[in-house]
Design an enzyme around this catalytic site. Structure first.
Site, PDB file in Angstrom:
ATOM      1  N   ARG A 142       0.822  -1.213   0.000  1.00 42.78           N
ATOM      2  CA  ARG A 142       0.000   0.000   0.000  1.00 42.78           C
ATOM      3  C   ARG A 142       0.861   1.270   0.000  1.00 42.78           C
ATOM      4  O   ARG A 142       0.349   2.366   0.181  1.00 42.78           O
ATOM      5  CB  ARG A 142      -0.954   0.008   1.186  1.00 42.78           C
ATOM      6  CG  ARG A 142      -0.295   0.050   2.538  1.00 42.78           C
ATOM      7  CD  ARG A 142      -1.343   0.138   3.633  1.00 42.78           C
ATOM      8  NE  ARG A 142      -0.743   0.343   4.944  1.00 42.78           N
ATOM      9  CZ  ARG A 142      -1.417   0.631   6.036  1.00 42.78           C
ATOM     10  NH1 ARG A 142      -2.716   0.761   5.975  1.00 42.78           N
ATOM     11  NH2 ARG A 142      -0.804   0.796   7.185  1.00 42.78           N
ATOM     12  N   ARG A 191       3.354   7.880  -6.706  1.00 44.54           N
ATOM     13  CA  ARG A 191       2.554   8.716  -7.595  1.00 44.54           C
ATOM     14  C   ARG A 191       3.420   9.397  -8.637  1.00 44.54           C
ATOM     15  O   ARG A 191       4.475   9.942  -8.310  1.00 44.54           O
ATOM     16  CB  ARG A 191       1.813   9.792  -6.789  1.00 44.54           C
ATOM     17  CG  ARG A 191       0.946   9.218  -5.676  1.00 44.54           C
ATOM     18  CD  ARG A 191       0.001  10.266  -5.122  1.00 44.54           C
ATOM     19  NE  ARG A 191      -0.755   9.696  -4.014  1.00 44.54           N
ATOM     20  CZ  ARG A 191      -0.618  10.045  -2.749  1.00 44.54           C
ATOM     21  NH1 ARG A 191       0.243  10.994  -2.426  1.00 44.54           N
ATOM     22  NH2 ARG A 191      -1.333   9.481  -1.803  1.00 44.54           N
ATOM     23  N   ARG A 231       6.215  -5.626  17.366  1.00 42.24           N
ATOM     24  CA  ARG A 231       7.266  -4.626  17.431  1.00 42.24           C
ATOM     25  C   ARG A 231       6.805  -3.568  18.417  1.00 42.24           C
ATOM     26  O   ARG A 231       5.619  -3.225  18.499  1.00 42.24           O
ATOM     27  CB  ARG A 231       7.523  -3.987  16.062  1.00 42.24           C
ATOM     28  CG  ARG A 231       8.113  -4.928  15.052  1.00 42.24           C
ATOM     29  CD  ARG A 231       9.506  -5.393  15.448  1.00 42.24           C
ATOM     30  NE  ARG A 231      10.494  -4.315  15.355  1.00 42.24           N
ATOM     31  CZ  ARG A 231      11.745  -4.422  15.773  1.00 42.24           C
ATOM     32  NH1 ARG A 231      12.167  -5.531  16.347  1.00 42.24           N
ATOM     33  NH2 ARG A 231      12.583  -3.402  15.646  1.00 42.24           N
ATOM     34  N   ARG A 280      12.294   8.008  13.181  1.00 39.24           N
ATOM     35  CA  ARG A 280      11.787   9.313  12.760  1.00 39.24           C
ATOM     36  C   ARG A 280      11.765  10.263  13.951  1.00 39.24           C
ATOM     37  O   ARG A 280      11.859   9.847  15.108  1.00 39.24           O
ATOM     38  CB  ARG A 280      10.398   9.207  12.143  1.00 39.24           C
ATOM     39  CG  ARG A 280       9.301   8.737  13.070  1.00 39.24           C
ATOM     40  CD  ARG A 280       7.956   8.721  12.351  1.00 39.24           C
ATOM     41  NE  ARG A 280       6.894   8.178  13.197  1.00 39.24           N
ATOM     42  CZ  ARG A 280       5.613   8.129  12.862  1.00 39.24           C
ATOM     43  NH1 ARG A 280       5.226   8.602  11.693  1.00 39.24           N
ATOM     44  NH2 ARG A 280       4.712   7.619  13.674  1.00 39.24           N
ATOM     45  N   GLU A 323      11.705   8.490  17.762  1.00 39.10           N
ATOM     46  CA  GLU A 323      11.109   7.162  17.869  1.00 39.10           C
ATOM     47  C   GLU A 323      12.157   6.093  17.582  1.00 39.10           C
ATOM     48  O   GLU A 323      12.872   6.160  16.585  1.00 39.10           O
ATOM     49  CB  GLU A 323       9.932   7.008  16.895  1.00 39.10           C
ATOM     50  CG  GLU A 323       8.777   7.941  17.186  1.00 39.10           C
ATOM     51  CD  GLU A 323       7.559   7.672  16.318  1.00 39.10           C
ATOM     52  OE1 GLU A 323       7.536   6.617  15.643  1.00 39.10           O
ATOM     53  OE2 GLU A 323       6.649   8.520  16.300  1.00 39.10           O
ATOM     54  N   TYR A 347      -3.043  -5.075  12.560  1.00 35.19           N
ATOM     55  CA  TYR A 347      -2.710  -3.656  12.458  1.00 35.19           C
ATOM     56  C   TYR A 347      -3.913  -2.925  11.890  1.00 35.19           C
ATOM     57  O   TYR A 347      -4.344  -3.166  10.768  1.00 35.19           O
ATOM     58  CB  TYR A 347      -1.496  -3.419  11.567  1.00 35.19           C
ATOM     59  CG  TYR A 347      -1.176  -1.944  11.471  1.00 35.19           C
ATOM     60  CD1 TYR A 347      -0.527  -1.296  12.519  1.00 35.19           C
ATOM     61  CD2 TYR A 347      -1.586  -1.181  10.382  1.00 35.19           C
ATOM     62  CE1 TYR A 347      -0.278   0.060  12.471  1.00 35.19           C
ATOM     63  CE2 TYR A 347      -1.336   0.164  10.322  1.00 35.19           C
ATOM     64  CZ  TYR A 347      -0.686   0.781  11.367  1.00 35.19           C
ATOM     65  OH  TYR A 347      -0.451   2.131  11.319  1.00 35.19           O
ATOM     66  N   ASP A 377      -5.703   0.882  11.123  1.00 37.08           N
ATOM     67  CA  ASP A 377      -5.749   2.332  11.133  1.00 37.08           C
ATOM     68  C   ASP A 377      -6.933   2.751  12.013  1.00 37.08           C
ATOM     69  O   ASP A 377      -7.856   1.964  12.268  1.00 37.08           O
ATOM     70  CB  ASP A 377      -5.929   2.881   9.717  1.00 37.08           C
ATOM     71  CG  ASP A 377      -4.651   2.786   8.895  1.00 37.08           C
ATOM     72  OD1 ASP A 377      -3.563   2.866   9.493  1.00 37.08           O
ATOM     73  OD2 ASP A 377      -4.746   2.617   7.660  1.00 37.08           O
TER      74      ASP A 377
END
Length: 388
Positions: free
Chosen positions: A188, A192, A265, A296, A322, A370, A372
């Site tokens: 995913r 673009r 994780r 990040r 992180e 997982y 969203d």
């Protein structure tokens, strides 16, 4: 005990022999949505959470007037109009657009991968040139049917971008070589041939004005919530308080890891307040080289454009580095490792869960999936439709 805990630990008394209709274990999004809908349907509800705060992993706390995402950055995005309308009852959303930046040894690239990325990497100017470059590198790699994450990534964006912007970051995040990770993890990934810097291809996107904690508090308005309560420590006593349990904790923990622990994780955060107005100029910068230990840096003020509630510029900033790590007992589980071994083990736990009387397992940890945020809410609403 902090303000949030005091506010939500208030008790109201039920009759001595009276039971709640539902005990909801977990005050995150899944539990809060079900609790709200159950109360609206006239059911009696008790919510408990082992943390000292509501809102689960979307919890935001106020530091220097900035809503800090304590458990990692959360940007709400969805194409599901029903979910968007639902959450909009509890919060006004700003117009934040997620446009992270990749930092590879000081070279900056746009994420998602788009024409800005391709121009910076190869000097190409047109979509046709970018597509040809990706196709050339895919062909040179000899990939037809991707068998793992590395091959999937190269087939999507070519070897140069894979080596600089995917490989190191992904291996830090998952703690495994990309050749050992399944291809679906990266399918995913937005790629673009346009100059669109919006990471999420979603109709609706933003951050709740006032933070996620405020939004979840509105969902739980009028509902008894007890914080700092570990369901699994006194499971028998809690079960006797309600006719049904909605359990949103880890499914393997519920069964005392009888089939072995599922793998996750985890993430560790180093958060600091800086006496300067701007650290990196963006909400999220991913460090994609293998040598930088963190994955990040989040600069939280930019989720709300660097302004306070009155629209004034904030003189300080808060950043969080992180660090991804292998989960062990006692750590906070974040991302399920949905490889073949763990998926097979979860299927066995699922059989045990299906046989459990008057207990419904849901959410990211309860379903070892997982999710969203919009999918969590959609799943909870689906349960409400069946259950209420």
């Amino acid at each position: 005990m902090g303000y949030r805990a005091r506010k939500f630990c208030m008790r109201w008394k039920k009759g001595e022999n009276e039971m709640f209709d539902y005990l909801i274990v977990g005050a995150g999004l899944y539990g809060a949505v079900f609790a709200h809908e159950a109360k609206k349907a006239g059911r009696s509800v008790l919510v408990i959470d082992r943390r000292p705060n509501i809102a689960g992993n979307v919890y935001t706390e106020d530091i220097e007037g900035i809503h800090v995402h304590k458990y990692g950055a959360h940007i709400f995005h969805t194409n599901n109009r029903r979910v968007w309308d639902y959450v909009s009852q509890f919060a006004e959303f700003n117009r934040f657009t997620n446009s992270p930046v990749a930092n590879y040894h000081g070279e900056l690239y746009s994420l998602p991968f788009n024409m800005y990325t391709f121009n910076r990497m190869w000097g190409v100017v047109t979509p046709q040139e970018a597509a040809a470059k990706i196709a050339e590198q895919r062909e040179n790699a000899g990939i037809t049917t991707p068998a793992n994450l590395e091959e999937q990534a190269i087939s999507l964006v070519g070897t140069d971008i894979y080596e600089k912007l995917v490989k190191g970051y992904t291996e830090k995040q998952w703690g495994r070589p990309c050749t050992e990770l399944p291809a679906f993890i990266i399918r995913r990934l937005p790629v673009r041939l346009t100059f669109d810097n919006n990471y999420f291809n979603a109709l609706y996107q933003g951050i709740p004005v006032g933070g996620y904690t405020k939004m979840v508090a509105r969902m739980l308005d009028g509902i008894e919530v007890r914080l700092g309560e570990d369901y699994l420590v006194e499971k028998t006593a809690w079960d006797q308080m309600a006719r049904k349990v909605i359990y949103t904790g880890a499914i393997d923990a519920y069964f005392e890891y009888s089939l072995g622990a599922l793998e996750y994780r985890s993430v560790r955060f180093e958060t600091e307040v800086l006496d300067q107005p701007n650290f990196q100029g963006n909400a999220a910068v991913n460090y994609t080289d293998r040598e930088t230990p963190w994955t990040r840096i989040i600069e939280h003020k930019w989720f709300e454009f660097g302004k306070d509630a009155e629209g004034n510029d904030l003189p300080k900033t808060v950043i969080s580095r992180e660090y991804s790590s292998e989960w062990k007992l006692g750590d906070e589980p974040y991302y399920p490792v949905n490889d073949e071994k763990n998926s097979s083990r979860y299927a066995e736990y699922r059989q045990l869960a299906d046989a459990e009387k008057n207990v419904i397992f849901g959410g990211r940890l309860g379903e070892y999936k997982y999710y969203d945020m919009d999918a969590v809410i959609a799943s909870a609403l689906e349960l409400c439709g069946r259950e209420l």
